[in-house]
Design a protein around this motif. Structure first.
Motif, PDB file in Angstrom:
ATOM      1  N   VAL A 172       0.779  -1.144   0.067  1.00  0.00           N
ATOM      2  CA  VAL A 172       0.021  -0.142   0.026  1.00  0.00           C
ATOM      3  C   VAL A 172       0.872   1.214   0.235  1.00  0.00           C
ATOM      4  N   ILE A 173       0.616   2.344  -1.201  1.00  0.00           N
ATOM      5  CA  ILE A 173       1.184   3.539  -0.969  1.00  0.00           C
ATOM      6  C   ILE A 173       0.154   4.273  -0.095  1.00  0.00           C
ATOM      7  N   GLY A 174       0.691   4.817   1.234  1.00  0.00           N
ATOM      8  CA  GLY A 174      -0.244   5.567   2.059  1.00  0.00           C
ATOM      9  C   GLY A 174      -0.024   6.931   1.814  1.00  0.00           C
ATOM     10  N   PRO A 175      -0.881   7.775   2.366  1.00  0.00           N
ATOM     11  CA  PRO A 175      -1.361   9.196   2.501  1.00  0.00           C
ATOM     12  C   PRO A 175      -0.027   9.846   3.347  1.00  0.00           C
ATOM     13  N   ALA A 176      -0.114  11.108   3.143  1.00  0.00           N
ATOM     14  CA  ALA A 176       0.881  11.992   3.703  1.00  0.00           C
ATOM     15  C   ALA A 176       0.477  12.956   4.930  1.00  0.00           C
ATOM     16  N   TRP A 177      -0.692  12.592   5.322  1.00  0.00           N
ATOM     17  CA  TRP A 177      -1.231  13.437   6.363  1.00  0.00           C
ATOM     18  C   TRP A 177      -1.514  12.431   7.529  1.00  0.00           C
ATOM     19  N   VAL A 178      -1.423  13.253   8.889  1.00  0.00           N
ATOM     20  CA  VAL A 178      -1.559  12.346   9.902  1.00  0.00           C
ATOM     21  C   VAL A 178      -2.982  11.624  10.052  1.00  0.00           C
ATOM     22  N   GLY A 179      -3.952  12.323   9.770  1.00  0.00           N
ATOM     23  CA  GLY A 179      -5.336  12.129   9.707  1.00  0.00           C
ATOM     24  C   GLY A 179      -5.718  10.965   8.806  1.00  0.00           C
ATOM     25  N   ASP A 180      -5.215  11.270   7.787  1.00  0.00           N
ATOM     26  CA  ASP A 180      -5.453  10.210   6.470  1.00  0.00           C
ATOM     27  C   ASP A 180      -4.751   8.991   6.832  1.00  0.00           C
ATOM     28  N   MET A 181      -3.687   9.025   7.597  1.00  0.00           N
ATOM     29  CA  MET A 181      -2.933   7.721   7.947  1.00  0.00           C
ATOM     30  C   MET A 181      -3.497   6.966   8.804  1.00  0.00           C
ATOM     31  N   VAL A 182      -4.265   7.811   9.715  1.00  0.00           N
ATOM     32  CA  VAL A 182      -5.096   7.271  10.755  1.00  0.00           C
ATOM     33  C   VAL A 182      -6.327   6.355   9.976  1.00  0.00           C
ATOM     34  N   MET A 183      -7.035   7.056   9.156  1.00  0.00           N
ATOM     35  CA  MET A 183      -8.230   6.751   8.619  1.00  0.00           C
ATOM     36  C   MET A 183      -7.969   5.487   7.401  1.00  0.00           C
ATOM     37  N   ALA A 184      -6.626   5.520   7.118  1.00  0.00           N
ATOM     38  CA  ALA A 184      -6.022   4.249   6.210  1.00  0.00           C
ATOM     39  C   ALA A 184      -5.959   3.108   6.916  1.00  0.00           C
ATOM     40  N   GLN A 185      -5.883   3.031   8.246  1.00  0.00           N
ATOM     41  CA  GLN A 185      -5.845   1.951   9.023  1.00  0.00           C
ATOM     42  C   GLN A 185      -7.245   1.001   8.934  1.00  0.00           C
ATOM     43  N   SER A 186      -8.214   1.647   8.401  1.00  0.00           N
ATOM     44  CA  SER A 186      -9.473   0.794   8.093  1.00  0.00           C
ATOM     45  C   SER A 186      -9.190   0.001   6.939  1.00  0.00           C
ATOM     46  N   LEU A 187      -8.738   0.576   6.027  1.00  0.00           N
ATOM     47  CA  LEU A 187      -8.036  -0.314   4.816  1.00  0.00           C
ATOM     48  C   LEU A 187      -7.366  -1.364   5.184  1.00  0.00           C
ATOM     49  N   PHE A 188      -6.207  -1.028   5.986  1.00  0.00           N
ATOM     50  CA  PHE A 188      -5.462  -2.055   6.354  1.00  0.00           C
ATOM     51  C   PHE A 188      -6.158  -3.377   7.183  1.00  0.00           C
ATOM     52  N   ILE A 189      -6.904  -2.795   8.242  1.00  0.00           N
ATOM     53  CA  ILE A 189      -7.747  -3.852   8.822  1.00  0.00           C
ATOM     54  C   ILE A 189      -8.502  -4.763   7.854  1.00  0.00           C
ATOM     55  N   ALA A 190      -9.107  -4.141   6.863  1.00  0.00           N
ATOM     56  CA  ALA A 190     -10.031  -4.903   5.995  1.00  0.00           C
ATOM     57  C   ALA A 190      -9.200  -5.866   5.134  1.00  0.00           C
ATOM     58  N   LEU A 191      -7.967  -5.269   4.874  1.00  0.00           N
ATOM     59  CA  LEU A 191      -7.194  -6.254   3.979  1.00  0.00           C
ATOM     60  C   LEU A 191      -6.524  -7.394   4.756  1.00  0.00           C
ATOM     61  N   ARG A 192      -6.264  -7.258   5.908  1.00  0.00           N
ATOM     62  CA  ARG A 192      -6.020  -8.137   7.023  1.00  0.00           C
ATOM     63  C   ARG A 192      -6.978  -9.176   7.126  1.00  0.00           C
ATOM     64  N   ARG A 193      -8.006  -8.772   7.340  1.00  0.00           N
ATOM     65  CA  ARG A 193      -9.069  -9.638   7.868  1.00  0.00           C
ATOM     66  C   ARG A 193      -9.518 -10.640   6.585  1.00  0.00           C
ATOM     67  N   ASP A 194      -9.092  -9.974   5.408  1.00  0.00           N
ATOM     68  CA  ASP A 194      -9.285 -10.949   4.247  1.00  0.00           C
ATOM     69  C   ASP A 194      -8.048 -12.155   4.020  1.00  0.00           C
ATOM     70  N   GLY A 195      -7.114 -11.945   5.007  1.00  0.00           N
ATOM     71  CA  GLY A 195      -5.995 -12.795   4.851  1.00  0.00           C
ATOM     72  C   GLY A 195      -4.752 -12.335   4.353  1.00  0.00           C
ATOM     73  N   ALA A 196      -4.642 -11.330   3.763  1.00  0.00           N
ATOM     74  CA  ALA A 196      -3.468 -10.413   3.187  1.00  0.00           C
ATOM     75  C   ALA A 196      -2.254 -10.064   4.269  1.00  0.00           C
ATOM     76  N   GLU A 197      -1.324 -10.132   3.876  1.00  0.00           N
ATOM     77  CA  GLU A 197      -0.011  -9.391   4.401  1.00  0.00           C
ATOM     78  C   GLU A 197      -0.093  -8.262   3.998  1.00  0.00           C
ATOM     79  N   VAL A 198       0.008  -7.148   4.744  1.00  0.00           N
ATOM     80  CA  VAL A 198       0.145  -5.611   4.225  1.00  0.00           C
ATOM     81  C   VAL A 198       1.245  -5.063   4.594  1.00  0.00           C
ATOM     82  N   ASP A 199       2.252  -4.623   3.677  1.00  0.00           N
ATOM     83  CA  ASP A 199       3.334  -3.712   3.785  1.00  0.00           C
ATOM     84  C   ASP A 199       2.738  -2.227   3.417  1.00  0.00           C
ATOM     85  N   VAL A 200       3.407  -1.035   4.066  1.00  0.00           N
ATOM     86  CA  VAL A 200       3.003   0.110   3.553  1.00  0.00           C
ATOM     87  C   VAL A 200       3.994   1.134   3.497  1.00  0.00           C
ATOM     88  N   VAL A 201       4.146   1.827   2.330  1.00  0.00           N
ATOM     89  CA  VAL A 201       5.180   2.636   1.943  1.00  0.00           C
ATOM     90  C   VAL A 201       4.468   4.166   2.433  1.00  0.00           C
TER      91      VAL A 201
END
Length: 342
Positions: free
Chosen positions: A9-38
């Motif tokens: 995942v290429i992550g966002p550049a702002w603090v609030g956006d990075m926190v909200m991006a965790q919802s995507l990370f959780i959803a991907l992990r819940r589906d069984g993916a291994e998630v790396d973030v740039v």
């Protein structure tokens, strides 16, 4: 045994956006993916508080800089990880370069700055169907033909470091005998998102008189704002510039409540599940709401709101100036009363 998919995942550049991006990370992990973030270097300690992130990779390119050579170098170094898919959260051209250089076979992102070729799974962004930023983030992780908006949006939750929290109590000599309310008076985007400092000071005086204490949290940029509040409300603790971003997570976990402008730290507070009063002026709670069941939103909804401007076009920011300290105090009291009732 089915091999786990690997997603970059290429992550966002702002603090609030990075926190909200965790919802995507959780959803991907819940589906069984291994998630790396740039992500930008500053965000790595924040990503370390997200258990869904397998590995955080620093992007040593300043905000707004193109950094073609550095992006090429990182992309080439990531080829050895054989990612199955990349998700590019920002909509800029440059943000799509690393997955392309890494040779990742499926590269997903919204239609943006002429990224045809760099991305091969380009999604249209329907802002009516996906009104919130978090909806747009989570939708990127879904199959192309999945129904929208996403039905199950996981809430961000940042891990608390208990040992670091105890260190902070000692280092900052915090009084744990009285309940604390955390103020976050800053907003990196601009003054049109900042509740007036005299209002914060008036609220602080009322909280102090009720037997509570007040901590002001923020970076060194908010230190002067904190001092202005302290000058009008002695006994307030100005901790701006004395802590790191990840320390704020641990301090908020100690607070009985938080009051914040719509800012990055507001989203951090929401992700710690501290009872929160979020103050909206030029922005909209329907676009970037606090993602917490413990949050109360105050928003006057004036005819000029939301303007999404950095500076108020009217000059005096009535959307926040007319939001009074008694209104915020009432919201705090309703939180505490509901907790007592529960």
């Amino acid at each position: 045994m089915v091999a786990r998919s690997r997603i970059l995942v290429i992550g966002p550049a702002w603090v609030g956006d990075m926190v909200m991006a965790q919802s995507l990370f959780i959803a991907l992990r819940r589906d069984g993916a291994e998630v790396d973030v740039v992500a930008p270097q500053w965000s790595l300690p924040l990503l370390a508080r997200m258990p869904e992130v397998h590995r955080a990779i620093a992007l040593p390119v300043g905000h707004g800089n193109f950094g073609l050579l550095e992006r090429w170098r990182i992309g080439r170094s990531l080829r050895a990880y054989h990612y199955d898919r990349a998700i590019v959260m920002p909509r800029s051209f440059k943000s799509a370069l690393i997955p392309f250089f890494a040779g990742i076979p499926r590269r997903t992102g919204y239609r943006g700055e002429m990224r045809y070729g760099l991305l091969n799974d380009i999604r249209p962004l329907d802002k009516q169907l996906l009104p919130r930023v978090v909806d747009r983030y989570v939708a990127l992780g879904l199959p192309m033909d999945a129904p929208l908006p996403p039905r199950d949006i996981p809430l961000p939750r940042l891990n608390v470091d208990v040992e670091n929290r105890q260190r902070l109590i000692r280092q900052l000599d915090l009084d744990m005998a009285r309940p604390a309310v955390a103020f976050m008076p800053g907003a990196e985007y601009g003054p049109a998102k900042r509740w007036p400092l005299p209002h914060y000071a008036a609220l602080a005086r009322e909280l102090l008189a009720s037997g509570r204490q007040v901590w002001i949290l923020g970076s060194a940029k908010e230190q002067a704002d904190g001092e202005a509040i302290v000058a009008a409300a002695p006994s307030v603790r100005n901790l701006c510039g004395m802590t790191r971003l990840e320390d704020t997570v641990d301090l908020l976990s100690l607070a009985s409540a938080a009051v914040s402008n719509d800012s990055g730290l507001m989203h951090v507070a929401a992700a710690t599940d501290v009872p929160l009063v979020a103050l909206y002026g030029s922005s909209s709670p329907t676009y970037t709401p606090p993602l917490s069941h413990e949050a109360r939103v105050l928003y006057l909804g004036l005819p000029c709101s939301p303007c999404f401007k950095r500076h108020c076009p009217l000059g005096d920011t009535p959307c926040l100036k007319d939001m009074t300290p008694p209104q915020v105090m009432s919201a705090l009291q309703s939180i505490w009363e509901s907790e007592d009732h529960a």
